[in-house]
Design a protein around this motif. Structure first.
Motif: not given
Length: 302
Positions: A153-180
């Protein structure tokens, strides 16, 4: 709220010393937050995101836009100064480039792209507030030798190592190549974002220097992964280049190695709510660098 108070109110303790402290924590935080009622995401997309912790947006980028972004990637890879920069992460064995961070600061094209309403307004709609970029990078998974990312979970790292208090973030992954289904595409457990899974082991100093290559601290126990998979199942993000995946910061996800001839590259941007600004790390002695966890909380504007 002071930094000390933020630590006292740590609702997601992790990086614990013993397995007896590994009890799961059920999150009641909204995945789609109120506050921005209108935006480009449809009711169906918002419903899927709330239920599963992610949704797919087809054809976010045109063929021309994908080509332009790939040209930017080639420019980054071919820049000797950038390759020597700390923001460039290489594969442990092959020394091929794995990720280049601060993509939106390095590339004006990417900076403009993530500020377009079709992207920025969707991030605001999901998080219910203005947003800033917590982290951005381009990821490379070359054919035959691309290494995956273990379940986490990204939040586990961001909470532990960055100090992100709550689950108030969203990630966007845009495929620049085909995802099979066979070239290392991202796998997710739908609905597992409601469960925070603490991890075992203290955070080493400067952990980011090794974790960005291969994460060893901040990953769940195998029995936790097995039980989450039993409860929620596993889905995989596939689609032609230009497709996009939006996923909650606490989504349990990972990817396998790419042993096919087909490379996989994506643009990855993390939007965090301005109401969820970082405090001091909850389970680390020091902050990670700004290119991994930005502390510029200025709202992103078109």
């Amino acid at each position: 709220m002071t930094l000390l108070e933020a630590h006292v109110q740590d609702q997601y303790p992790t990086r614990v010393d013993s397995e007896s402290e590994l009890a799961w924590i059920t999150s009641d935080e909204p995945t789609v937050r109120p506050g921005v009622p209108e935006g480009p995401a449809s009711g169906t997309e918002l419903g899927n995101h709330a239920r599963d912790g992610f949704h797919v947006q087809r054809d976010l980028l045109s063929e021309q836009e994908v080509t332009a972004c790939l040209d930017e990637l080639r420019s980054m890879v071919g820049d000797p100064a950038l390759r020597a920069d700390e923001r460039t992460v290489t594969e442990p064995a092959s020394n091929e480039i794995r990720s280049v961070f601060d993509a939106h600061l390095i590339s004006e094209r990417i900076a403009r792209l993530i500020r377009e309403p079709r992207i920025l307004d969707r991030a605001r709609q999901l998080l219910g507030s203005d947003v800033y970029v917590h982290q951005s990078r381009v990821n490379f998974m070359p054919g035959f030798s691309g290494n995956g990312f273990y379940w986490h979970s990204d939040f586990e790292t961001w909470h532990a190592e960055d100090g992100m208090p709550r689950m108030g973030a969203v990630s966007l992954s845009i495929g620049l190549t085909d995802n099979y289904a066979y070239n290392g595409g991202l796998m997710l457990m739908p609905g597992a974002h409601r469960t925070f899974v603490p991890c075992l082991g203290r955070t080493p100093d400067e952990n980011y220097q090794s974790s960005l290559k291969a994460q060893k601290v901040g990953v769940p126990q195998e029995e936790d992964i097995a039980e989450l998979a039993r409860r929620h199942g596993i889905e995989q993000f596939t689609g032609p280049s230009g497709s996009a995946l939006w996923f909650d910061c606490n989504s349990m996800h990972g990817s396998g190695n790419n042993i096919t001839p087909y490379p996989r590259s994506n643009l990855f941007v993390v939007f965090n709510s301005v109401d969820n600004a970082l405090v001091e790390p909850f389970s680390a002695r020091e902050r990670r660098p700004g290119f991994v966890a930005s502390r510029d909380f200025t709202p992103l504007r078109p």
